[in-house]
Motif scaffolding. Structure first.
Motif: not given
Length: 354
Positions: A56-62
């Motif tokens: 949920d804290s990721s902004k661009s890529k997982i």
């Protein structure tokens, strides 16, 4: 799961009965590593909630490389990430991952794919047994834990989170190679560029089969001066076993815990160790003792997806991290000591020592 966070009071966290350990980084939060241990039998899912928090804290890529999957809340979190514009990719095993999608309790990959998240497999290679996630090219999540209910709530497992762009880059490179279809022996080793220093801690990353992992771990064991501790779901690798026996005969304090079922096969190193006089035990978890951990001289920790076996070394896609950090080692030794207290002596009758 027991929770520790550096020297932060457990009451402040409000998580007594659970486990996280934090290391110093000098950053705003003061942490660059975190370690989690499962507490089988307790009705908690702390590892899952921490993982959902990172998603949920990721902004661009997982990018996820995971052997198995049946955690619905994780699928939903990734769906949310995709909707807010995060690029998500998932690599899994063809048989135990996507191939198990129609079994009871499964169906989470369908959720991902309906959300537009691409899922790829190793297409019939041995095992895509990796267990790592890279968030925003700067955070690595790895350890022994499969992304399943069993892995997070029933089995003994560990997770280590490493906040380092350099380490994330190493794992991203490996992920990209597999995403292009390079599995197993098709990859060239880049082990010479897989050592980094993060806040004065040397960290080494290894991948199998290309990096000859068992040989390097046997070398670490052979260099032990004082002590070796291990926790092993599967320990059948003869070279690693010989290295431990050799150090024990040289006076090094070697102790270890074997997963019971796996240790009672003819291939296990348990009988060799027990009959050689090493203090070794078998776990008592009715599910699985799934750790793949070494702690050497109280200063060096090895963890990851790599079982101590020939298949892991020569055939499967696996990942290992080695941290030369006494604080991290202390926390893994804490887990070892708890599990040692729960474990039992092997049956002298079953061992059949000559």
């Amino acid at each position: 799961m027991r929770v520790f966070w550096g020297l932060v009071l457990l009451v402040v966290l409000g998580l007594s009965g659970c486990g996280l350990f934090g290391g110093e980084s000098g950053g705003e939060s003061g942490r660059w590593w975190e370690v989690y241990f499962t507490e089988p039998g307790r009705p908690n899912a702390e590892i899952v909630s921490r993982l959902v928090g990172y998603i949920d804290s990721s902004k661009s890529k997982i990018d996820v490389a995971a052997f198995e999957f049946d955690l619905g809340v994780v699928a939903q979190a990734l769906e949310r990430a995709k909707k807010r514009g995060v690029a998500v990719r998932w690599l899994t095993d063809d048989e135990y991952g996507l191939g198990a999608e129609n079994k009871p309790g499964k169906g989470q990959f369908a959720v991902l794919m309906r959300a537009g998240i691409p899922v790829k497999t190793d297409k019939g290679q041995d095992l895509m047994h990796n267990k790592f996630i890279v968030f925003d090219n700067k955070i690595v999540w790895t350890g022994s834990t499969n992304l399943t209910i069993n892995g997070t709530q029933k089995n003994n497992n560990n997770v280590i989170v490493l906040k380092s762009k350099e380490l994330a880059g190493i794992f991203e490179r490996q992920f990209d190679e597999m995403w292009r279809g390079e599995f197993g022996a098709s990859r060239l080793s880049t082990v010479e560029s897989q050592d980094v220093v993060v806040n004065n801690t040397r960290v080494r990353v290894l991948f199998s089969p290309e990096d000859k992992v068992a040989e390097k771990l046997a070398g670490l064991i052979s260099g032990a001066k004082k002590s070796v501790r291990f926790m092993a779901f599967s320990f059948t690798h003869e070279g690693m076993g010989k290295a431990m026996l050799s150090r024990a005969r040289a006076g090094v304090d070697v102790q270890g815990i074997f997963e019971t079922r796996g240790s009672e096969t003819q291939y296990s190193e348990l009988r060799q160790f027990y009959c050689g006089g090493l203090p070794v035990r078998q776990d008592t978890n009715p599910s699985a003792f799934h750790h793949k951990v070494l702690v050497i001289d109280g200063e060096t920790v090895v963890t990851g997806s790599f079982n101590f076996s020939n298949n892991a070394d020569l055939r499967n896609d696996e990942n290992v991290v080695i941290l030369f950090n006494g604080d991290v080692a202390k926390e893994f030794l804490g887990e070892f000591n708890v599990r040692w207290g729960e474990s039992r002596q092997p049956s002298k009758v079953k061992m059949k020592c000559r």
